[in-house]
Scaffold this motif. Sequence first.
Motif, PDB file in Angstrom:
ATOM      1  N   ASP A  85       0.831  -1.207   0.000  1.00  0.00           N
ATOM      2  CA  ASP A  85       0.000   0.000   0.000  1.00  0.00           C
ATOM      3  C   ASP A  85       0.867   1.259   0.000  1.00  0.00           C
ATOM      4  OD1 ASP A  85      -2.335  -1.454  -0.051  1.00  0.00           O
ATOM      5  OD2 ASP A  85      -2.607  -1.429   2.127  1.00  0.00           O
ATOM      6  N   LYS A  86       1.957   1.228   0.765  1.00  0.00           N
ATOM      7  CA  LYS A  86       2.848   2.393   0.836  1.00  0.00           C
ATOM      8  C   LYS A  86       3.499   2.652  -0.528  1.00  0.00           C
ATOM      9  CE  LYS A  86       6.754   4.333   3.347  1.00  0.00           C
ATOM     10  NZ  LYS A  86       7.766   4.149   4.373  1.00  0.00           N
ATOM     11  N   ARG A 144       2.357   1.687  -3.458  1.00  0.00           N
ATOM     12  CA  ARG A 144       1.302   2.117  -4.380  1.00  0.00           C
ATOM     13  C   ARG A 144       1.015   3.609  -4.199  1.00  0.00           C
ATOM     14  NH1 ARG A 144      -1.739  -1.161  -6.756  1.00  0.00           N
ATOM     15  NH2 ARG A 144      -1.661  -2.765  -5.153  1.00  0.00           N
ATOM     16  N   GLN A 145       0.921   4.056  -2.938  1.00  0.00           N
ATOM     17  CA  GLN A 145       0.651   5.466  -2.663  1.00  0.00           C
ATOM     18  C   GLN A 145       1.792   6.351  -3.165  1.00  0.00           C
ATOM     19  OE1 GLN A 145      -2.253   6.775  -1.747  1.00  0.00           O
ATOM     20  NE2 GLN A 145      -1.227   8.693  -2.229  1.00  0.00           N
ATOM     21  N   THR A 146       3.033   5.885  -3.003  1.00  0.00           N
ATOM     22  CA  THR A 146       4.195   6.637  -3.484  1.00  0.00           C
ATOM     23  C   THR A 146       4.122   6.824  -4.991  1.00  0.00           C
ATOM     24  OG1 THR A 146       5.570   5.820  -1.673  1.00  0.00           O
ATOM     25  CG2 THR A 146       6.729   6.628  -3.625  1.00  0.00           C
ATOM     26  N   SER A 169       1.109   9.206  -5.923  1.00  0.00           N
ATOM     27  CA  SER A 169       1.334  10.625  -5.614  1.00  0.00           C
ATOM     28  C   SER A 169       2.406  11.226  -6.523  1.00  0.00           C
ATOM     29  CB  SER A 169       1.674  10.820  -4.135  1.00  0.00           C
ATOM     30  OG  SER A 169       2.881  10.211  -3.807  1.00  0.00           O
TER      31      SER A 169
END
Length: 144
Positions: free
Chosen positions: A61-62, A64-66, A69
Amino acid sequence: QVEREAKRARVSSCSSYHSPSFFSSSLILPVGPESTEDTRIGDVRPLIPPACLTEDIPLSDKARQTVLSARSAVQNVLDGTDDRLVVIVGPCSIHDIKSAKDYATRLSPLISKYSKDLVIIMRVYFEKPRISDLVRDTFRLMSS
């Protein structure tokens, strides 16, 4: 239903890549003195298809978010809604995981420090011939 069937098909098509025989020397394609092309290539080893890698090593998840963004920030710069400068940095290629993590660890505080003026993105290149062993060995270690 269609999506589930497509996933099942991918799983069955990727199952052979989990087998130790996939990496065995019997799959090495020899290139010998009788060859008229690629005479400087010693052997050819198959790589795991990207679809199988993404299935076996899902994005956190981290991570993917990176990615999301960073894509959004770059898109905003390209659209003109963000006046920062996009800076893409990174080593020419990655030879070992420890060095890649060290580079990312050193870059991370700089990304925060200059975020007002710059969109800094680390890029890494894995496709060079000398790098393919790193990709293959990493997958082999993770799947054992």
